[in-house]
Structures are given as structure tokens and as C-alpha cells.
Design an enzyme around this catalytic site. Structure first.
Site, PDB file in Angstrom:
ATOM      1  N   SER A   7       0.715  -1.254   0.057  1.00  0.00           N
ATOM      2  CA  SER A   7       0.041  -0.079  -0.166  1.00  0.00           C
ATOM      3  C   SER A   7       0.843   1.145  -0.138  1.00  0.00           C
ATOM      4  O   SER A   7       1.615   1.640   0.948  1.00  0.00           O
ATOM      5  CB  SER A   7      -0.926   0.151   1.048  1.00  0.00           C
ATOM      6  OG  SER A   7      -1.511   1.158   1.496  1.00  0.00           O
ATOM      7  N   HIS A  32      -0.931  -1.226  -4.539  1.00  0.00           N
ATOM      8  CA  HIS A  32      -2.210  -0.979  -3.964  1.00  0.00           C
ATOM      9  C   HIS A  32      -2.185   0.613  -3.805  1.00  0.00           C
ATOM     10  O   HIS A  32      -1.647   1.084  -2.936  1.00  0.00           O
ATOM     11  CB  HIS A  32      -2.412  -1.625  -2.787  1.00  0.00           C
ATOM     12  CG  HIS A  32      -3.612  -1.895  -1.949  1.00  0.00           C
ATOM     13  ND1 HIS A  32      -4.580  -2.573  -2.291  1.00  0.00           N
ATOM     14  CD2 HIS A  32      -3.899  -0.740  -1.042  1.00  0.00           C
ATOM     15  CE1 HIS A  32      -5.702  -2.127  -1.468  1.00  0.00           C
ATOM     16  NE2 HIS A  32      -5.412  -1.357  -0.531  1.00  0.00           N
ATOM     17  N   ASP A  34      -4.705   3.536  -2.279  1.00  0.00           N
ATOM     18  CA  ASP A  34      -6.061   3.703  -1.516  1.00  0.00           C
ATOM     19  C   ASP A  34      -6.377   5.146  -1.806  1.00  0.00           C
ATOM     20  O   ASP A  34      -5.980   6.033  -1.218  1.00  0.00           O
ATOM     21  CB  ASP A  34      -5.289   3.556   0.078  1.00  0.00           C
ATOM     22  CG  ASP A  34      -5.199   2.336   0.439  1.00  0.00           C
ATOM     23  OD1 ASP A  34      -5.934   1.339   0.234  1.00  0.00           O
ATOM     24  OD2 ASP A  34      -3.937   1.938   0.883  1.00  0.00           O
ATOM     25  N   MET A  36      -9.460   7.659  -0.564  1.00  0.00           N
ATOM     26  CA  MET A  36     -10.152   8.257   0.291  1.00  0.00           C
ATOM     27  C   MET A  36     -10.880   9.389   0.235  1.00  0.00           C
ATOM     28  O   MET A  36     -10.349  10.490  -0.393  1.00  0.00           O
ATOM     29  CB  MET A  36      -9.509   8.163   1.784  1.00  0.00           C
ATOM     30  CG  MET A  36      -8.792   6.974   2.133  1.00  0.00           C
ATOM     31  SD  MET A  36      -8.031   7.014   3.689  1.00  0.00           S
ATOM     32  CE  MET A  36      -6.963   5.434   3.528  1.00  0.00           C
ATOM     33  N   HIS A  65      -8.005   0.805  -4.782  1.00  0.00           N
ATOM     34  CA  HIS A  65      -9.068   0.548  -3.776  1.00  0.00           C
ATOM     35  C   HIS A  65      -9.581   1.986  -3.402  1.00  0.00           C
ATOM     36  O   HIS A  65      -9.019   2.673  -2.866  1.00  0.00           O
ATOM     37  CB  HIS A  65      -8.046   0.227  -2.492  1.00  0.00           C
ATOM     38  CG  HIS A  65      -9.030  -0.037  -1.128  1.00  0.00           C
ATOM     39  ND1 HIS A  65      -8.578  -0.399   0.116  1.00  0.00           N
ATOM     40  CD2 HIS A  65     -10.293  -0.447  -0.880  1.00  0.00           C
ATOM     41  CE1 HIS A  65      -9.535  -0.512   1.211  1.00  0.00           C
ATOM     42  NE2 HIS A  65     -10.825  -0.470   0.116  1.00  0.00           N
ATOM     43  N   MET A  67     -12.138   3.857  -1.491  1.00  0.00           N
ATOM     44  CA  MET A  67     -12.850   4.056   0.025  1.00  0.00           C
ATOM     45  C   MET A  67     -13.599   5.252  -0.227  1.00  0.00           C
ATOM     46  O   MET A  67     -13.375   6.281   0.465  1.00  0.00           O
ATOM     47  CB  MET A  67     -12.064   4.248   1.055  1.00  0.00           C
ATOM     48  CG  MET A  67     -11.364   2.760   1.342  1.00  0.00           C
ATOM     49  SD  MET A  67      -9.921   2.602   2.609  1.00  0.00           S
ATOM     50  CE  MET A  67      -8.459   2.984   0.943  1.00  0.00           C
ATOM     51  N   MET A 136     -11.661  -6.363   4.716  1.00  0.00           N
ATOM     52  CA  MET A 136     -10.681  -5.288   5.414  1.00  0.00           C
ATOM     53  C   MET A 136     -10.522  -5.944   6.950  1.00  0.00           C
ATOM     54  O   MET A 136     -11.460  -6.385   7.568  1.00  0.00           O
ATOM     55  CB  MET A 136     -11.644  -4.106   5.536  1.00  0.00           C
ATOM     56  CG  MET A 136     -11.849  -3.137   4.285  1.00  0.00           C
ATOM     57  SD  MET A 136     -10.356  -2.766   3.480  1.00  0.00           S
ATOM     58  CE  MET A 136      -9.189  -1.764   4.918  1.00  0.00           C
ATOM     59  N   ASP A 174      -6.712  -6.737   3.411  1.00  0.00           N
ATOM     60  CA  ASP A 174      -6.041  -5.576   3.750  1.00  0.00           C
ATOM     61  C   ASP A 174      -6.468  -4.925   5.155  1.00  0.00           C
ATOM     62  O   ASP A 174      -7.390  -4.731   5.475  1.00  0.00           O
ATOM     63  CB  ASP A 174      -7.067  -4.605   2.698  1.00  0.00           C
ATOM     64  CG  ASP A 174      -6.326  -3.109   2.709  1.00  0.00           C
ATOM     65  OD1 ASP A 174      -5.318  -2.813   3.238  1.00  0.00           O
ATOM     66  OD2 ASP A 174      -7.025  -2.353   1.862  1.00  0.00           O
TER      67      ASP A 174
HETATM   68  C1  DX5 Z   1      -6.612   1.219   5.004  1.00  0.00           C
HETATM   69  C2  DX5 Z   1      -6.251   1.089   3.747  1.00  0.00           C
HETATM   70  C3  DX5 Z   1      -5.015   0.105   3.874  1.00  0.00           C
HETATM   71  C4  DX5 Z   1      -3.733   0.502   4.518  1.00  0.00           C
HETATM   72  C5  DX5 Z   1      -2.923  -0.580   4.912  1.00  0.00           C
HETATM   73  O1  DX5 Z   1      -7.611   2.072   4.975  1.00  0.00           O
HETATM   74  O2  DX5 Z   1      -7.046   0.417   2.879  1.00  0.00           O
HETATM   75  O3  DX5 Z   1      -4.577  -0.313   2.340  1.00  0.00           O
HETATM   76  O4  DX5 Z   1      -3.147   1.594   3.896  1.00  0.00           O
HETATM   77  O5  DX5 Z   1      -2.007  -0.098   5.882  1.00  0.00           O
HETATM   78  P1  DX5 Z   1      -1.438  -0.971   6.958  1.00  0.00           P
HETATM   79  O6  DX5 Z   1      -0.807  -2.245   6.157  1.00  0.00           O
HETATM   80  O7  DX5 Z   1      -0.418  -0.176   7.607  1.00  0.00           O
HETATM   81  O8  DX5 Z   1      -2.791  -1.554   8.002  1.00  0.00           O
HETATM   82 ZN    ZN Z   2      -6.424  -0.271   0.962  1.00  0.00          ZN
END
Ligand code: DX5
Ligand code: ZN
Length: 215
Positions: A7, A32, A34, A36, A65, A67, A136, A174
Site C-alpha cells: 500500500s 495498492h 488507497d 479516500m 482500492h 474508499m 478489510m 487489507d
Molecule cells: C486502510 C487502507 C490500507 C492501509 C494498509 O484504509 O485500505 O490499504 O494502507 O496499511 P497497513 O498495512 O499499515 O494496515
Molecule cells: Zn487499501
């Protein structure tokens, strides 16, 4: 062999190019990303301009991903990035079947993600259409959180559902994944491990990717 999707949320955003090159040279399988929106999750990460810059330098397939609310609005934009996997949240899609078909019609792998409180049984009527299911193992929104133990047993239940329905979906996990939690997830049936802090906080991130792949 376990697939590893680091990530980029845990990368150094002041030196993103260096971290991307480090991962290019590692054995990782995907990148990956992320996204948000501050609505679906209580945090904002990065959007398309930053991902376009990442995509220019990345030499591994992108695992996006989302979110965000209404992820169906961005299928074409995610495709334009050259993404390999588009992951949308079950909790964010009223018409999940339609979104999945849209993602597949753009030639991407369709992934559906479940929050920790969402049971795998809600996928009963869609799992055969999916290329990937992501569980998750933290509440989405932040890197570096503590692994929710329940995810191990949930992975086994998802493996059972996939087997029973003849689905070909990969299982991706994840949140809070490291060598210890990762080993147990792989044993329970995980195919792809996402890891942010475990890789980027490691003394040797390239060795950490390799160790996770060998789980
Ligand atoms: C959380 C993200 C993850 C996160 C994982 O909202 O979707 O992908 O970055 O990070 P770690 O491995 O540090 O939990
Ligand atoms: Zn993620």
C-alpha cells in the site's frame, strides 16, 4: 506463492518516486492505491492527479482500492489510469451488480471489498461474477492500525463460499498485515496480501516483500 500488494499510503509522499522505484525493483506483484474521500471514510488520501503520476513510474499492475461513495462514477477514470484491479466497497454500492459489470466491461478485474462488520454471506448472489473479494482487517481510513483477529476466521468462511459457488475470485486481505498475521491468513485461504506499514517501516522493505511472498 502469495501475491503481495504494497500500500502506497505508507510511502514517503515527499519522495514518492524513490519509493515507487524501490517497489519496482522488489518482488511485489501489484501496487495498492488507497483512495479516500473524507465521506465514506474519515480521512482523505489522494486522487487522480497523484495516481496518474504514480502510474507513470509504476512497472507493476495497479490495484485501486476506492474508499469513496458512488465509486461507479469513476470506472472510466480508473480504467484510464491503466488499472488492473478496481476494488469498490460493498457498503458504498446500492447497485453492486451493475458496477461490477461496468468494471468488467472496461477489461479490469472486478473486486468487491467488505468492511470488518459486513458478513461474507452478503456476497452469496454476486461472488460467481467477481474476480476478487477483499476483506478489510481494519476499519478503512488509516494505515498502521491493529489487525482485527476475526479476519482470519472470516477468510476461511469466504474460501468456503468461493469453493461452494464455483467462483474464481481471488481473496485479498487489507489492514494490519505482517509476517505473523499474513501467515495465518494464507493458511485460511488468502491469495493476495496488502501491506503498508509492515513494508515501509521495515529496515529492509525489499526483503519484507520477499518474506511476505514466501508465506
Ligand atoms: C486502510 C487502507 C490500507 C492501509 C494498509 O484504509 O485500505 O490499504 O494502507 O496499511 P497497513 O498495512 O499499515 O494496515
Ligand atoms: Zn487499501
Amino acid at each position: 506463492m502469495t501475491m503481495v500488494s504494497p500500500s502506497l499510503l505508507s510511502a514517503d509522499f515527499g519522495d514518492l518516486r524513490r519509493d515507487i522505484e524501490m517497489l519496482n525493483d522488489s518482488a511485489c506483484d501489484w501496487f495498492h492505491l488507497d483512495v479516500m474521500d473524507g465521506v465514506f471514510v474519515p480521512n482523505i488520501s489522494f486522487g487522480f492527479p497523484v495516481m496518474e503520476a504514480m502510474a507513470r513510474h509504476a512497472r507493476k499492475p495497479l490495484d485501486v482500492h476506492l474508499m469513496i461513495v458512488q465509486p461507479e462514477k469513476f470506472v472510466k477514470e480508473v480504467k484510464a489510469l491503466g488499472a488492473h484491479v478496481m476494488n469498490v466497497h460493498y457498503e458504498a454500492c446500492t447497485h453492486l451488480h451493475r458496477v461490477v459489470q461496468q468494471i468488467k466491461s472496461e477489461g479490469m478485474m472486478a473486486g468487491v471489498t467488505l468492511n470488518p462488520h459486513t458478513p461474507v454471506s452478503v456476497l452469496e448472489d454476486i461472488v460467481a461474477d467477481l474476480d476478487l473479494v477483499m476483506l478489510m482487517s481494519v476499519n478503512p481510513g488509516f494505515g498502521g492500525q491493529k489487525f482485527i483477529e476475526h479476519a482470519v476466521e472470516k477468510t476461511a468462511r469466504l474460501r468456503e463460499l468461493i469453493g461452494r459457488t464455483g467462483s474464481k475470485a481471488l481473496i485479498e486481505i487489507d489492514g494490519g498485515v505482517n509476517r505473523e498475521t499474513g501467515a495465518r491468513l494464507v493458511k485460511a485461504g488468502a491469495d493476495v496480501l496488502v501491506a503498508g506499514s509492515a513494508i515501509f517501516r521495515a529496515a529492509d522493505p525489499v526483503a519484507e516483500v520477499k518474506a511476505l511472498r514466501e508465506l
